[in-house]
Design a protein around this motif. Structure first.
Motif, PDB file in Angstrom:
ATOM      1  N   PHE A 333      73.562  31.436 -61.867  1.00 34.67           N
ATOM      2  CA  PHE A 333      73.114  30.864 -60.598  1.00 34.67           C
ATOM      3  C   PHE A 333      74.217  31.045 -59.563  1.00 34.67           C
ATOM      4  N   PHE A 334      73.835  31.316 -58.341  1.00 34.82           N
ATOM      5  CA  PHE A 334      74.817  31.491 -57.272  1.00 34.82           C
ATOM      6  C   PHE A 334      74.207  31.039 -55.959  1.00 34.82           C
ATOM      7  N   LEU A 335      75.063  30.866 -54.953  1.00 28.40           N
ATOM      8  CA  LEU A 335      74.628  30.391 -53.634  1.00 28.40           C
ATOM      9  C   LEU A 335      74.610  31.544 -52.650  1.00 28.40           C
ATOM     10  N   ASN A 336      73.534  31.614 -51.904  1.00 29.74           N
ATOM     11  CA  ASN A 336      73.374  32.647 -50.884  1.00 29.74           C
ATOM     12  C   ASN A 336      73.308  31.973 -49.522  1.00 29.74           C
ATOM     13  N   SER A 337      74.148  32.431 -48.593  1.00 34.50           N
ATOM     14  CA  SER A 337      74.240  31.792 -47.278  1.00 34.50           C
ATOM     15  C   SER A 337      72.922  31.902 -46.523  1.00 34.50           C
ATOM     16  N   VAL A 338      72.639  30.886 -45.706  1.00 30.23           N
ATOM     17  CA  VAL A 338      71.400  30.873 -44.932  1.00 30.23           C
ATOM     18  C   VAL A 338      71.357  32.032 -43.939  1.00 30.23           C
ATOM     19  N   SER A 339      72.515  32.518 -43.530  1.00 27.83           N
ATOM     20  CA  SER A 339      72.546  33.632 -42.584  1.00 27.83           C
ATOM     21  C   SER A 339      72.077  34.938 -43.213  1.00 27.83           C
ATOM     22  N   ASN A 340      71.984  34.979 -44.549  1.00 24.24           N
ATOM     23  CA  ASN A 340      71.538  36.200 -45.237  1.00 24.24           C
ATOM     24  C   ASN A 340      70.067  36.163 -45.626  1.00 24.24           C
ATOM     25  N   LEU A 341      69.404  35.023 -45.413  1.00 29.42           N
ATOM     26  CA  LEU A 341      68.037  34.875 -45.909  1.00 29.42           C
ATOM     27  C   LEU A 341      67.077  35.856 -45.263  1.00 29.42           C
ATOM     28  N   HIS A 342      67.321  36.183 -44.013  1.00 31.58           N
ATOM     29  CA  HIS A 342      66.388  37.069 -43.305  1.00 31.58           C
ATOM     30  C   HIS A 342      66.409  38.482 -43.865  1.00 31.58           C
ATOM     31  N   TYR A 343      67.440  38.821 -44.632  1.00 34.87           N
ATOM     32  CA  TYR A 343      67.560  40.175 -45.164  1.00 34.87           C
ATOM     33  C   TYR A 343      67.083  40.268 -46.611  1.00 34.87           C
ATOM     34  N   GLY A 344      66.420  39.238 -47.094  1.00 34.95           N
ATOM     35  CA  GLY A 344      65.838  39.235 -48.432  1.00 34.95           C
ATOM     36  C   GLY A 344      64.590  38.376 -48.411  1.00 34.95           C
ATOM     37  N   MET A 345      64.050  38.108 -49.568  1.00 36.78           N
ATOM     38  CA  MET A 345      62.829  37.305 -49.642  1.00 36.78           C
ATOM     39  C   MET A 345      63.103  35.894 -49.130  1.00 36.78           C
ATOM     40  N   ASN A 346      62.248  35.408 -48.247  1.00 36.96           N
ATOM     41  CA  ASN A 346      62.378  34.038 -47.744  1.00 36.96           C
ATOM     42  C   ASN A 346      60.995  33.466 -47.494  1.00 36.96           C
ATOM     43  N   MET A 347      60.934  32.202 -47.127  1.00 33.05           N
ATOM     44  CA  MET A 347      59.647  31.515 -47.000  1.00 33.05           C
ATOM     45  C   MET A 347      58.882  31.875 -45.739  1.00 33.05           C
ATOM     46  N   SER A 348      59.492  32.622 -44.849  1.00 29.62           N
ATOM     47  CA  SER A 348      58.772  33.036 -43.646  1.00 29.62           C
ATOM     48  C   SER A 348      57.847  34.213 -43.943  1.00 29.62           C
ATOM     49  N   GLY A 349      58.131  34.933 -45.044  1.00 29.38           N
ATOM     50  CA  GLY A 349      57.339  36.114 -45.351  1.00 29.38           C
ATOM     51  C   GLY A 349      57.738  37.316 -44.524  1.00 29.38           C
ATOM     52  N   ARG A 350      58.707  37.150 -43.635  1.00 32.00           N
ATOM     53  CA  ARG A 350      59.157  38.262 -42.778  1.00 32.00           C
ATOM     54  C   ARG A 350      60.639  38.512 -43.027  1.00 32.00           C
ATOM     55  N   THR A 351      60.967  39.733 -43.343  1.00 33.96           N
ATOM     56  CA  THR A 351      62.348  40.072 -43.650  1.00 33.96           C
ATOM     57  C   THR A 351      62.782  41.281 -42.828  1.00 33.96           C
ATOM     58  N   ALA A 352      64.085  41.462 -42.763  1.00 34.18           N
ATOM     59  CA  ALA A 352      64.661  42.647 -42.105  1.00 34.18           C
ATOM     60  C   ALA A 352      65.419  43.442 -43.152  1.00 34.18           C
ATOM     61  N   ASN A 353      65.322  44.737 -43.033  1.00 34.64           N
ATOM     62  CA  ASN A 353      66.009  45.629 -43.958  1.00 34.64           C
ATOM     63  C   ASN A 353      67.339  46.046 -43.333  1.00 34.64           C
ATOM     64  N   VAL A 354      68.443  45.730 -44.006  1.00 33.81           N
ATOM     65  CA  VAL A 354      69.769  46.034 -43.465  1.00 33.81           C
ATOM     66  C   VAL A 354      69.937  47.536 -43.261  1.00 33.81           C
ATOM     67  N   SER A 355      69.458  48.307 -44.226  1.00 36.89           N
ATOM     68  CA  SER A 355      69.563  49.766 -44.096  1.00 36.89           C
ATOM     69  C   SER A 355      68.780  50.257 -42.892  1.00 36.89           C
ATOM     70  N   LEU A 356      67.609  49.649 -42.667  1.00 37.92           N
ATOM     71  CA  LEU A 356      66.798  50.053 -41.518  1.00 37.92           C
ATOM     72  C   LEU A 356      67.512  49.724 -40.213  1.00 37.92           C
ATOM     73  N   LEU A 357      68.156  48.554 -40.142  1.00 38.35           N
ATOM     74  CA  LEU A 357      68.883  48.179 -38.923  1.00 38.35           C
ATOM     75  C   LEU A 357      70.048  49.130 -38.668  1.00 38.35           C
TER      76      LEU A 357
END
Length: 876
Positions: A333-357
């Protein structure tokens, strides 16, 4: 006159600090002016004017004014630069148009991409305690894969065993649920989240009504956002009103929140108290350590000064305490910062791809550079026309810096014109780009101060990129040589640079074309790949009630419809992005074998509906739900993990749920099928009948290729059966093949981005090539005339003018092919199932680029070849 004398100390100051050579004349003139000022404006104002004049005439200030008046950047000189720049631009309208157009397109592309990148990188940056908010994630060490969800028992474990956590916030997201206002007909299917009051201490909310400390303390309470309060009740004055969940549970409104910002990974419109879970689903286990779902996530607010990396041992202790030492090699188990949530699966269903950016940023820079290269090429190509101008200017005393400023002014003027057009273009294409990339940006973002600052910086950078080299190159010509020859030396370095810039332009264009073709090939592969099941003509519908009698009634009604071939009830489809993870153990042998397994829960019709092939054994029965005789189907990968080679040998074998005593018997083996998207390899998978977890109906149509009329008729009949079985519920459906496509949204967006960028890059490069072809034709007018007089054909002239450009394209093909191959090889590493890169892609790309280049230069080549040689020679 005695009363009209100026202050004596000012006259003394002037005599001491003024220029002694002109002191007498200046003092006399000032006395006359002072007398005039006294008569016209009064003595007080006259003293002020006299004093200011004395200050200006003192030697330090007088010297500074003299220097200022002759400064290269004085207002007079700047006006002169601008005036001459306008004249030169007006004189060369064709080249000016190409430069402005190219720069405008490049800058518009850069501005739009900046808006996209700025938006995507601004998510979850507005929380007051954002630097201390983390999501606890689960990693399967052996599979080298992490999941955002975790065990339901984790929340209690963190409360007890993680004193470093100031707040522990469990969240459970539920989708496809019907909410209704009992007093009206307002009824909608919604996503909602089970949460506690801790959420309001974790994230920043603006309350319109209610108490954040108590709003979700009691069961059967709900908090709504402003938009949803107005959606259901027509106003925000709804405290204490009732909203009904799934036509079986009343919830009381206990709070109203202001709408959340767009840039959040927590877009919760409906928050239901966590203690309501048992009322909605009595069988839901809130202390489970065997199997989890990604919809259950746990967030923590760490105390100040706590480093999340320092908690590794603490989490290892939780693994040992609740799962046993044997789980340590496989679980972390590990902790992932809230600032990284948008770049992976999250509850909004909308993500951004770092490679794409990163790709977006890189492409924006490339397109801008191509436009700047156009400017450099065309400016240096026209340099011979400016040779006499530079020679005359230097001969009459102009220094090099004044010429540099002159040429930079011309570049700046072109850039300013281009930036105005770029903003207009950006405003026009912004809605299209926002739709294609699924980014919620509007014209408001375009006219924000951040974009304005970026645009100003972009204009300055573009001026320097496009103007510095031509300015220094043109200003460096020797005046005697320039006046004598009125042309530029045909030196090797001069041409190698210009040709090098053309090669770079076409290399970038070729890379983009190759990447676009390969990405589209991969997307086509996704669409046509054999997934191990049949995805065609299957309609999926969420189930609001999974009681056996309800499901049987629904099945019976659907079975009577001629458009329906089969119906299956399951947890989700054969392939889905969110699956149930289950640890299974095979104990036959010296050591038990643990297998992290995808659990597919379906009824007896699951295989037939989805077309999954049975290799050995028998299908499941709907009665295979007894706790004393669990039965399941396993796929080939599962058998391989537990060491069974032949499907028939697995029939009758027992597998255990984790390290517990409960087990299930393998009664059948199915062929491998993709339970996830093609990004991932096929996981070990089992299929089991678990009616309590049937949340979806898969409805197979009779025809594999139904017409629009057939589909509409089928949907109408399905909705009738739905309404009869589940009254007061919202009917919502989707097609399985369309749902599966959503897993490749990022790749689809990348393909669209590359295609548009390719078009822009090729367009700008062709504009520059057209300008250079025009210049070449003009420069070789006499040569062409002589060749035609000596009998050269039109075709040979066209070949002569086109050959040099085609050589550059060939060099670009050689450079671009390995770069494109490497870039796409790295991109394809993201997929478990992928295409092979074929050599003919690069050959086809080269031929296409050569054809485009030939078509671009052919207009000017044909025009020059058809010119009357008598006219060209006479003009020479």
């Amino acid at each position: 006159m005695q009363n009209q004398k100026p202050p004596r100390w000012l006259s003394l100051l002037l005599s001491r600090l003024g220029d002694p050579n002109t002191l007498e004349e200046v003092q006399g003139d000032l006395l006359e002016l002072y007398a005039h000022w006294v008569e016209t404006v009064g003595e007080r104002k006259a003293r002020w004017r006299y004093g200011l004049s004395v200050l200006k005439l003192m030697r330090p200030f007088a010297q500074r004014n003299e220097e200022y008046s002759t400064s290269l950047l004085s207002p007079v000189m700047i006006r002169n630069y601008v005036k001459i720049a306008f004249r030169n631009l007006a004189k060369s309208k064709g080249y000016s148009f190409i430069n402005v157009t190219g720069l405008a397109v490049g800058m518009a592309c850069t501005v739009v991409l900046f808006l996209v990148v700025k938006h995507e990188t601004s998510y979850d940056r507005h929380y007051a305690n954002g630097d201390r908010i983390y999501r606890l994630e689960t990693e399967n060490i052996k599979e080298k894969h992490s999941y955002p969800g975790t065990y339901t028992g984790m929340a209690n474990a963190l409360h007890a065993d993680l004193p470093e956590a100031e707040r522990v916030v469990p969240l459970l997201q539920v989708g496809g649920t019907t909410f209704a206002d009992p007093s009206s007909e307002n009824r909608y299917k919604e996503k909602f989240v089970f949460a506690g009051n801790e959420l309001f201490q974790l994230l920043d909310y603006q309350w319109l009504a209610g108490n954040p400390k108590t709003a979700l303390s009691q069961p059967n309470t709900i908090v709504l956002t402003r938009t949803y309060a107005e959606k259901y009740f027509g106003s925000t004055d709804v405290m204490g009103k009732t909203i009904r969940l799934d036509d079986k549970q009343n919830l009381q409104v206990a709070g109203i929140l202001e709408d959340y910002p767009v840039t959040t990974s927590f877009p919760f419109n409906m928050l239901v108290s966590f203690s309501t879970i048992k009322n909605v689903n009595p069988d839901y286990d809130l202390n489970r350590w065997n199997g989890w779902n990604d919809n259950f996530q746990v967030y923590v607010l760490l105390k100040k000064g706590i480093d999340p990396e320092s908690l590794t041992k603490r989490f290892q202790g939780i693994v040992v305490k609740y799962m046993g030492k044997e789980a340590l090699p496989d679980k972390r188990f590990f902790l992932n910062s809230v600032s990284n949530l948008h770049y992976g699966m999250n509850m909004s269903g909308r993500t951004a791809n770092v490679s794409l950016l990163k790709t977006l940023s890189f492409i924006g820079l490339l397109v801008l550079l191509i436009a700047c290269f156009n400017f450099i090429n065309l400016s240096t190509a026209q340099a011979f026309k400016r040779a006499k101008e530079v020679g005359i200017r230097k001969a009459v005393g102009s220094n090099r810096w004044s010429l540099v400023y002159q040429f930079l002014t011309e570049a700046g003027l072109l850039t300013c014109l281009a930036i105005l057009i770029a903003v207009l273009l950006a405003q026009l294409v912004l809605p299209i780009a926002a739709g294609a990339l699924a980014v919620p940006i509007t014209a408001t973002d375009l006219f924000s101060w951040q974009t304005g600052l970026f645009t100003v910086a972009l204009a300055g950078l573009t001026t320097l990129l496009a103007g510095v080299y031509p300015a220094f190159r043109l200003s460096g010509m020797e005046p005697i040589w320039a006046l004598k020859n009125n042309t530029l030396a045909q030196g090797r370095p001069w041409f190698s640079l210009r040709q090098g810039l053309v090669v770079v332009q076409f290399t970038v264009s070729l890379i983009l074309i190759s990447c676009a073709m390969l990405i589209n090939q991969q997307l086509t592969f996704f669409q046509k790949a054999d997934l191990g099941f049949n995805k065609e003509a299957i309609i999926t519908v969420g189930l609001p009630n999974n009681k056996p009698e309800k499901l049987q009634t629904f099945r019976n009604q659907l079975a009577e419809l001629p458009q329906i071939k089969d119906v299956s009830f399951s947890f989700n489809s054969a392939s889905a992005e969110s699956n149930w993870m289950q640890s299974m153990q095979y104990r036959k042998g010296a050591e038990a074998i643990d297998v992290k397994t995808q659990m597919k829960m379906g009824d007896s019709r699951f295989l037939d509906t989805y077309g999954i092939q049975l290799l050995a054994g028998e299908k499941l029965r709907d009665s295979d739900t007894s706790s004393t005789s669990f039965k399941l189907l396993a796929n080939e990968i599962f058998l391989d993990r537990i060491g069974i080679k032949h499907p028939a040998d697995a029939i009758g074998e027992k597998v255990y749920y984790g390290d517990g005593k409960e087990f299930a018997t393998i009664v059948g083996v199915v062929k491998n099928f993709n339970v996830n998207s093609l990004h991932q390899k096929i996981d070990p998978t089992v299929i089991q009948v678990v009616p309590n977890n049937f949340y979806q109906a898969g409805i197979k149509l009779q025809s594999e290729k139904p017409t629009a009329e057939t589909i509409q008729a089928a949907l109408a009949r399905i909705e009738e059966a739905w309404t009869a079985t589940f009254p007061n519920q919202v009917f919502d459906y989707s097609f399985l093949d369309e749902t599966l496509k959503q897993a490749y949204q990022s790749e689809t967006r990348t393909a669209k981005l590359i295609e548009v960028s390719t078009f822009l890059a090729v367009l700008i490069a062709c504009l520059g090539l057209f300008g250079l072809a025009t210049f070449t034709a003009e420069q070789r007018t006499k040569e062409i005339g002589v060749r035609k007089v000596l009998g050269a054909s039109v075709g040979s002239i066209i070949g002569l003018l086109s050959r040099d450009f085609l050589k550059l394209v060939l060099i670009a093909v050689v450079l671009a092919s390995p770069i494109a191959w490497y870039a796409m090889s790295e991109w394809l590493r993201n997929f478990e199932f992928k295409i092979e890169i074929q050599w003919w892609i690069f050959a086809l790309t080269g031929l296409l680029m050569a054809a485009i280049a030939l078509l671009t230069v052919s207009f000017q080549s044909v025009k020059a070849a058809l010119m009357n040689p008598v006219k060209s020679l006479r003009s020479e």
